[in-house]
Design a protein around this motif. Structure first.
Motif, PDB file in Angstrom:
ATOM      1  N   ALA A 215      -0.856  11.555  11.244  1.00 54.42           N
ATOM      2  CA  ALA A 215      -2.317  11.442  11.110  1.00 54.42           C
ATOM      3  C   ALA A 215      -2.735   9.965  11.060  1.00 54.42           C
ATOM      4  N   ILE A 216      -1.960   9.137  10.353  1.00 53.21           N
ATOM      5  CA  ILE A 216      -2.337   7.726  10.197  1.00 53.21           C
ATOM      6  C   ILE A 216      -2.060   6.943  11.488  1.00 53.21           C
ATOM      7  N   LYS A 217      -0.931   7.269  12.116  1.00 53.68           N
ATOM      8  CA  LYS A 217      -0.627   6.598  13.396  1.00 53.68           C
ATOM      9  C   LYS A 217      -1.685   6.945  14.434  1.00 53.68           C
ATOM     10  N   ASP A 218      -2.067   8.204  14.457  1.00 53.28           N
ATOM     11  CA  ASP A 218      -3.052   8.678  15.421  1.00 53.28           C
ATOM     12  C   ASP A 218      -4.400   7.955  15.222  1.00 53.28           C
ATOM     13  N   LEU A 219      -4.735   7.721  13.985  1.00 54.89           N
ATOM     14  CA  LEU A 219      -6.005   7.068  13.680  1.00 54.89           C
ATOM     15  C   LEU A 219      -5.935   5.556  13.888  1.00 54.89           C
ATOM     16  N   THR A 220      -4.868   4.942  13.369  1.00 54.31           N
ATOM     17  CA  THR A 220      -4.851   3.468  13.307  1.00 54.31           C
ATOM     18  C   THR A 220      -4.090   2.833  14.462  1.00 54.31           C
ATOM     19  N   GLY A 221      -3.220   3.583  15.097  1.00 53.78           N
ATOM     20  CA  GLY A 221      -2.376   3.003  16.136  1.00 53.78           C
ATOM     21  C   GLY A 221      -1.305   2.082  15.561  1.00 53.78           C
ATOM     22  N   LEU A 222      -1.200   2.001  14.248  1.00 56.97           N
ATOM     23  CA  LEU A 222      -0.212   1.103  13.633  1.00 56.97           C
ATOM     24  C   LEU A 222       1.129   1.831  13.500  1.00 56.97           C
ATOM     25  N   GLU A 223       2.196   1.066  13.441  1.00 48.62           N
ATOM     26  CA  GLU A 223       3.539   1.635  13.577  1.00 48.62           C
ATOM     27  C   GLU A 223       4.221   1.964  12.249  1.00 48.62           C
ATOM     28  N   GLU A 224       4.093   1.053  11.302  1.00 48.68           N
ATOM     29  CA  GLU A 224       4.826   1.203  10.038  1.00 48.68           C
ATOM     30  C   GLU A 224       3.900   1.812   8.994  1.00 48.68           C
ATOM     31  N   ILE A 225       4.204   3.022   8.569  1.00 53.32           N
ATOM     32  CA  ILE A 225       3.294   3.743   7.669  1.00 53.32           C
ATOM     33  C   ILE A 225       3.982   3.954   6.321  1.00 53.32           C
ATOM     34  N   ILE A 226       3.393   3.371   5.283  1.00 56.53           N
ATOM     35  CA  ILE A 226       4.020   3.375   3.956  1.00 56.53           C
ATOM     36  C   ILE A 226       3.094   4.078   2.957  1.00 56.53           C
ATOM     37  N   PRO A 227       3.530   5.212   2.417  1.00 55.65           N
ATOM     38  CA  PRO A 227       2.660   5.901   1.454  1.00 55.65           C
ATOM     39  C   PRO A 227       2.706   5.218   0.080  1.00 55.65           C
ATOM     40  N   VAL A 228       1.587   5.197  -0.594  1.00 54.28           N
ATOM     41  CA  VAL A 228       1.539   4.673  -1.973  1.00 54.28           C
ATOM     42  C   VAL A 228       0.651   5.604  -2.794  1.00 54.28           C
ATOM     43  N   HIS A 229       0.751   5.475  -4.120  1.00 57.52           N
ATOM     44  CA  HIS A 229       0.013   6.460  -4.926  1.00 57.52           C
ATOM     45  C   HIS A 229      -1.485   6.184  -4.956  1.00 57.52           C
ATOM     46  N   GLN A 230      -1.908   4.939  -4.766  1.00 54.78           N
ATOM     47  CA  GLN A 230      -3.339   4.644  -4.604  1.00 54.78           C
ATOM     48  C   GLN A 230      -3.504   3.243  -4.053  1.00 54.78           C
ATOM     49  N   GLY A 231      -4.756   2.859  -3.804  1.00 61.25           N
ATOM     50  CA  GLY A 231      -5.012   1.606  -3.090  1.00 61.25           C
ATOM     51  C   GLY A 231      -4.418   0.376  -3.743  1.00 61.25           C
ATOM     52  N   ARG A 232      -4.516   0.290  -5.052  1.00 61.72           N
ATOM     53  CA  ARG A 232      -4.065  -0.945  -5.698  1.00 61.72           C
ATOM     54  C   ARG A 232      -2.553  -1.099  -5.638  1.00 61.72           C
ATOM     55  N   ALA A 233      -1.838   0.009  -5.468  1.00 61.23           N
ATOM     56  CA  ALA A 233      -0.382  -0.083  -5.288  1.00 61.23           C
ATOM     57  C   ALA A 233      -0.101  -0.731  -3.938  1.00 61.23           C
ATOM     58  N   ALA A 234      -0.885  -0.385  -2.934  1.00 65.10           N
ATOM     59  CA  ALA A 234      -0.740  -1.022  -1.614  1.00 65.10           C
ATOM     60  C   ALA A 234      -1.010  -2.520  -1.745  1.00 65.10           C
ATOM     61  N   GLU A 235      -2.057  -2.868  -2.500  1.00 63.06           N
ATOM     62  CA  GLU A 235      -2.402  -4.288  -2.679  1.00 63.06           C
ATOM     63  C   GLU A 235      -1.275  -5.042  -3.387  1.00 63.06           C
ATOM     64  N   LYS A 236      -0.782  -4.436  -4.452  1.00 59.07           N
ATOM     65  CA  LYS A 236       0.274  -5.083  -5.252  1.00 59.07           C
ATOM     66  C   LYS A 236       1.495  -5.359  -4.369  1.00 59.07           C
ATOM     67  N   ILE A 237       1.890  -4.335  -3.598  1.00 60.53           N
ATOM     68  CA  ILE A 237       3.080  -4.460  -2.760  1.00 60.53           C
ATOM     69  C   ILE A 237       2.840  -5.488  -1.652  1.00 60.53           C
ATOM     70  N   LEU A 238       1.694  -5.389  -0.989  1.00 58.83           N
ATOM     71  CA  LEU A 238       1.418  -6.288   0.130  1.00 58.83           C
ATOM     72  C   LEU A 238       1.381  -7.749  -0.318  1.00 58.83           C
ATOM     73  N   PHE A 239       0.635  -8.036  -1.370  1.00 55.21           N
ATOM     74  CA  PHE A 239       0.481  -9.440  -1.753  1.00 55.21           C
ATOM     75  C   PHE A 239       1.738  -9.992  -2.423  1.00 55.21           C
ATOM     76  N   THR A 240       2.512  -9.114  -3.071  1.00 56.65           N
ATOM     77  CA  THR A 240       3.806  -9.572  -3.593  1.00 56.65           C
ATOM     78  C   THR A 240       4.718  -9.924  -2.419  1.00 56.65           C
ATOM     79  N   ALA A 241       4.739  -9.057  -1.401  1.00 54.16           N
ATOM     80  CA  ALA A 241       5.607  -9.295  -0.242  1.00 54.16           C
ATOM     81  C   ALA A 241       5.179 -10.569   0.505  1.00 54.16           C
ATOM     82  N   LEU A 242       3.895 -10.843   0.528  1.00 57.13           N
ATOM     83  CA  LEU A 242       3.411 -12.034   1.250  1.00 57.13           C
ATOM     84  C   LEU A 242       3.792 -13.332   0.530  1.00 57.13           C
ATOM     85  N   ASN A 243       3.906 -13.238  -0.813  1.00 59.37           N
ATOM     86  CA  ASN A 243       4.420 -14.349  -1.603  1.00 59.37           C
ATOM     87  C   ASN A 243       3.678 -15.667  -1.314  1.00 59.37           C
ATOM     88  N   GLY A 244       2.358 -15.614  -1.449  1.00 60.92           N
ATOM     89  CA  GLY A 244       1.546 -16.764  -1.026  1.00 60.92           C
ATOM     90  C   GLY A 244       1.037 -17.627  -2.159  1.00 60.92           C
TER      91      GLY A 244
END
Ligand code: F0G
Length: 480
Positions: free
Chosen positions: A90-119
């Protein structure tokens, strides 16, 4: 996807109700006590003591019969569950993006993304970061910079796309800091912090150009992507015949990645995802996911949650639903304007934002006019809303005291498919009553307020008697 071209003036809820829940009916006396016990913070009030809950549109929607059926079909296998693959498709069909990572809510996505970016020490630019997004950027050591469109803070003056970014200001900033110091651009669609206002396709394209020019990854914070896409259909030239699904796909095509709190436009009560094309970044994110959320085919969610999200992401693009959805917020906004209540005009997609600074000019920002209105709304009408002002966004001085935020808003958020028109008529009636007695509403003082995301846990009290700015002849609000 239906597109019925509804020919009537009255837009109806395009569903019927199969299950009902009683509302929390209380007396004014009871609510006065409850407010005191809650330290004038509505996050501390039990939901069963709330009549109409407009605190948030997040996770508060009603699921469809189809989604509930999906819940029963959910595959609860630890790894490789069928429900995950439905979710991923469903997410690939909508977004066309390849890597789909489920999280329990939005802020978990934020925490993971910005930690991984290490900026650490670097910048994230945005039309406007939502509060948890800002907090997660900052807790990773990076700096969150907002570039709202000119006119976004002119709340009285309607414009079609007040959620846009000021691309010129963004570019000047990137040039000043150097592109290597800007690690990401996040476009929040719709722009929650500034009134639930949409971002135009033209603006998204201009931001994409900027990001391409300086090699900055562009992510969408797409919690309300469908509402944004529907606004584009209604308001942007060239889109009035385009199916909303195609508009949404075009929005996602511009981005290198997306993060979603699915509690909004996926029409579920819990869930979220991170999606991107960058394989190296996604590997880092998946490692963090396993550390904090769960294995990469469930990421903190049950199989049934994944199933309901997969269905919700399709349902939300039903244009009859979106027509009803956007009309409901407009209806509330028009009702408030009729009674002279200043709002962020036009109304947003997921609710109406009252301009508390203008509504209660006698209360100084540091005495939280928005929160004073929120408390009064509860006291008089049992209605729960949320402040978006100094309590939520005010910077702090060295002693922890609040400095005024750029705006003092009260958000009346609309849960999806939950309330009917008569509930909203009631809300308008209560607010009209408050408008007539507005000078009697007094300010608040902070008793205890943590430095991060303070609005969730702050304790407040009515201003001391001698300091309360009550008009001559006015009555103190909090005591009878
Ligand atoms: N991004 C946006 C634009 C949001 O509105 C929210 C949440 C989040 C990210 C975080 O998602 O709650 O699932 O962790 N907004 C809610 C609201 C809380 O009331 O507007 P979450």
């Amino acid at each position: 996807m239906k597109n019925t071209n509804w020919p009537w003036k009255t837009i109806i809820e395009p569903f019927k109700i199969k299950m009902v829940e009683p509302l929390g009916i209380t007396s004014r006396e009871e609510r006065l006590k409850l407010l005191e016990q809650a330290h004038y913070n509505l996050f501390n009030i039990k939901a069963e003591k709330v009549l109409i809950d407009m605190l948030t549109d997040s996770g508060t929607g009603a699921m469809s019969a189809e989604q509930w059926a999906g819940i029963m079909r959910g595959d609860e296998s630890y790894a490789g569950a069928r429900s995950y693959y439905n979710f991923e498709r469903a997410i690939k069909d909508l977004t066309g993006l390849e890597e789909i990572i489920p999280v329990h809510q939005g802020r978990a996505a934020e925490k993971i993304l910005f930690t991984a970016l290490n900026g650490k020490g670097k910048y994230v630019i945005s039309n406007s970061h939502f509060d948890t997004t800002r907090a997660n950027v900052e807790s990773s050591g990076a700096i969150a910079m907002d570039f709202p469109a000119k006119g976004a803070l002119d709340f009285d003056k309607p414009a079609d796309f007040k959620g846009d970014a000021d691309v010129r200001a963004m570019e000047a900033f990137v040039k000043e800091k150097g592109r290597k110091n800007v690690i990401m651009c996040v476009m929040t669609v719709t722009n929650n912090s500034l009134g639930g206002q949409p971002v135009s396709m033209a603006n998204l394209k201009a931001v994409q150009n900027l990001c391409r020019k300086y090699s900055i990854p562009l992510f969408l914070d797409c919690a309300r992507f469908a509402e944004n896409a529907y606004f584009i259909k209604l308001r942007e030239k060239g889109y009035n015949k385009t199916p909303v699904k195609e508009i949404a796909e075009e929005m996602f095509e511009l981005a290198d990645g997306a993060m979603m709190s699915s509690k909004k436009d996926a029409l579920v009560n819990m869930g979220g995802f991170l999606a991107m094309n960058d394989k190296d970044l996604s590997l880092k994110c998946r490692q963090l996911l396993i550390l904090t959320e769960g294995f990469s085919t469930y990421g903190g969610l049950s199989g049934r949650d994944l199933e309901a999200i997969a269905i919700g992401l399709k349902e939300v693009l039903d244009e009859d639903y979106l027509q009803y959805r956007i009309r409901s917020s407009q209806y509330l906004g028009e009702g408030l304007l009729k009674h002279g209540i200043p709002i962020v005009n036009p109304p947003g997609g997921h609710g109406v934002y009252i301009n508390a600074r203008k509504f209660l000019p006698h209360i100084k920002p540091v005495n939280f006019p928005g929160q004073a209105l929120v408390c009064r709304l509860y006291l008089e009408g049992g209605i729960r809303a949320v402040e978006i002002g100094t309590l939520m966004f005010g910077k702090r001085d060295a002693k922890g005291g609040f400095l005024p935020a750029p705006m003092e808003l009260v958000r009346m958020a609309m849960p999806r498919r939950v309330y009917t028109q008569s509930h909203i008529d009631y809300v308008i009636e209560v607010l009209a009553h408050l408008a007539k007695n507005r000078e009697k509403i007094g300010g608040l003082e902070a008793v205890e307020a943590p430095l991060v995301l303070s609005h969730f846990t702050a304790k407040l009290k009515p201003m001391a008697e001698e300091k309360t700015a009550v008009q001559p002849g006015g009555r103190k609000i909090w005591k009878r």
